[in-house]
Scaffold this motif. Sequence first.
Motif, mmCIF file in Angstrom:
data_model
loop_
_atom_site.group_PDB
_atom_site.id
_atom_site.type_symbol
_atom_site.label_atom_id
_atom_site.label_comp_id
_atom_site.label_asym_id
_atom_site.label_seq_id
_atom_site.Cartn_x
_atom_site.Cartn_y
_atom_site.Cartn_z
ATOM 1 N N LEU A 222 -0.180 -25.799 26.465
ATOM 2 C CA LEU A 222 0.893 -25.012 25.889
ATOM 3 C C LEU A 222 0.360 -23.940 24.965
ATOM 4 O O LEU A 222 -0.789 -23.980 24.532
ATOM 5 N N ARG B 198 -3.554 -28.255 22.394
ATOM 6 C CA ARG B 198 -2.183 -28.667 22.679
ATOM 7 C C ARG B 198 -1.973 -28.687 24.184
ATOM 8 O O ARG B 198 -2.356 -27.742 24.887
ATOM 9 N N THR C 278 0.134 -31.112 27.736
ATOM 10 C CA THR C 278 1.112 -32.108 28.163
ATOM 11 C C THR C 278 0.476 -33.060 29.166
ATOM 12 O O THR C 278 -0.442 -32.691 29.918
ATOM 13 N N LYS D 71 6.875 -37.530 30.330
ATOM 14 C CA LYS D 71 6.109 -36.391 29.846
ATOM 15 C C LYS D 71 5.931 -36.488 28.340
ATOM 16 O O LYS D 71 6.888 -36.719 27.594
ATOM 17 N N ILE E 193 4.020 -34.484 24.900
ATOM 18 C CA ILE E 193 3.397 -33.264 24.387
ATOM 19 C C ILE E 193 2.420 -33.678 23.294
ATOM 20 O O ILE E 193 2.811 -34.341 22.326
ATOM 21 N N MET F 19 6.757 -29.208 17.006
ATOM 22 C CA MET F 19 6.673 -29.404 18.449
ATOM 23 C C MET F 19 7.973 -29.939 19.025
ATOM 24 O O MET F 19 8.317 -29.657 20.177
ATOM 25 N N GLN G 84 11.051 -27.408 21.610
ATOM 26 C CA GLN G 84 11.512 -27.791 22.947
ATOM 27 C C GLN G 84 12.916 -27.286 23.259
ATOM 28 O O GLN G 84 13.364 -27.346 24.405
ATOM 29 N N GLU H 9 12.371 -27.587 27.119
ATOM 30 C CA GLU H 9 12.398 -28.941 27.654
ATOM 31 C C GLU H 9 13.824 -29.467 27.792
ATOM 32 O O GLU H 9 14.090 -30.358 28.590
ATOM 33 N N LYS I 12 11.227 -34.533 24.640
ATOM 34 C CA LYS I 12 9.998 -35.247 24.976
ATOM 35 C C LYS I 12 9.301 -35.725 23.702
ATOM 36 O O LYS I 12 9.307 -35.039 22.678
ATOM 37 N N VAL J 172 6.408 -36.352 21.103
ATOM 38 C CA VAL J 172 5.237 -35.567 20.715
ATOM 39 C C VAL J 172 4.273 -36.424 19.893
ATOM 40 O O VAL J 172 4.697 -37.320 19.164
#
Length: 333
Positions: free
Chosen positions: A98, A115, A117, A127, A129, A155, A159, A163, A173, A175
């Motif tokens: 990312l 960073r 995924t 998923k 992160i 983070m 999203q 996301e 998701k 993190v």
Amino acid sequence: MQQKTHIANVLERNNYKDRYDTQAKQILSDKTILSWILKYTTSEFKDYPIELIKTCFEGEPEVGTHRVFPNLVPDISEDSESSGPNPDNTFPEAITGLDTVNKVPGEGEVTYDVRFTVLTPAAERIKLIINVESQKKFNPGYDIVTRGIFYCTRMVAAQKETEFKGSDYDSIKKVYSIWISMENPQYAQHTITSYRMSEHPLYGVLPKKKRYDLLELVLVCLGTSDAENKGNELHGLLDTLFSQELSPLEKENILYNDYHIETTVEMEGGLREMCNLSDLIEERGIEKGIKQGIEQGKLTTLIALVQDGLLSIEEAAKRAGMTVGDMQKLITD
């Protein structure tokens, strides 16, 4: 005493630290090293072998497309280093994940070391992160944990509209922000600590478990060879990678024999560069110490000559490059 300007401070900065940090980030972006970190710091990967974890990194990078907070447009400039992967600088074993820079108007810039995924190996592919940070000092003037929490919340917030859309918060998701602290006090050496949200019923119990496990901070503290707690395999691996006593060849042999890791061209180059920079910094430190010792010895001699009546205080101050008042203070102290 005049205060130095910003440009003076910038010009006097030692760029060797920056180069060392760059090489450290390069090594931490290696998929094999990241797989070891994931195995020992995340509940989702702890039961899987390293070779399987290496296959879980997402292939398609998400770069410069996500917003940090609602109603904020991401900064995507053509001349920005974070605006996209550079095909000429990417390596098959390095993570290109990312966007590593989050910019929020009025709040400055947050830069992540590494960073990316991953998708968990379980039947239900989840998923995650992940952010991995290298931290030289255990106490850099603030609490690492509070900074790590800030990174986690950034983070999660980023999203929004990437996301998940609208009010579909159930699609957020999880993190992780994983911090590798290199120089630590004895009591913290060779520890791994997780900080996460947990449920605490205050009155009554909800019949259905809510999904709150969305952010987790993990602090990995490395140690010295004389540490009372010898740590686990991850500590041993990272201690080896960032050791200032081992040569690059010794590190490569340990990685291969003890951890079955074959160094890539990029990792080998990073190890050698870090060792060279450490040696240079140490040499400059020795030179500086010698110079300071000579200057201190000269000052001691001048003070003794004044006290013995063999040199005037004015002449001594002149030779030392200081005022008569400062020289007088040194003599009387």
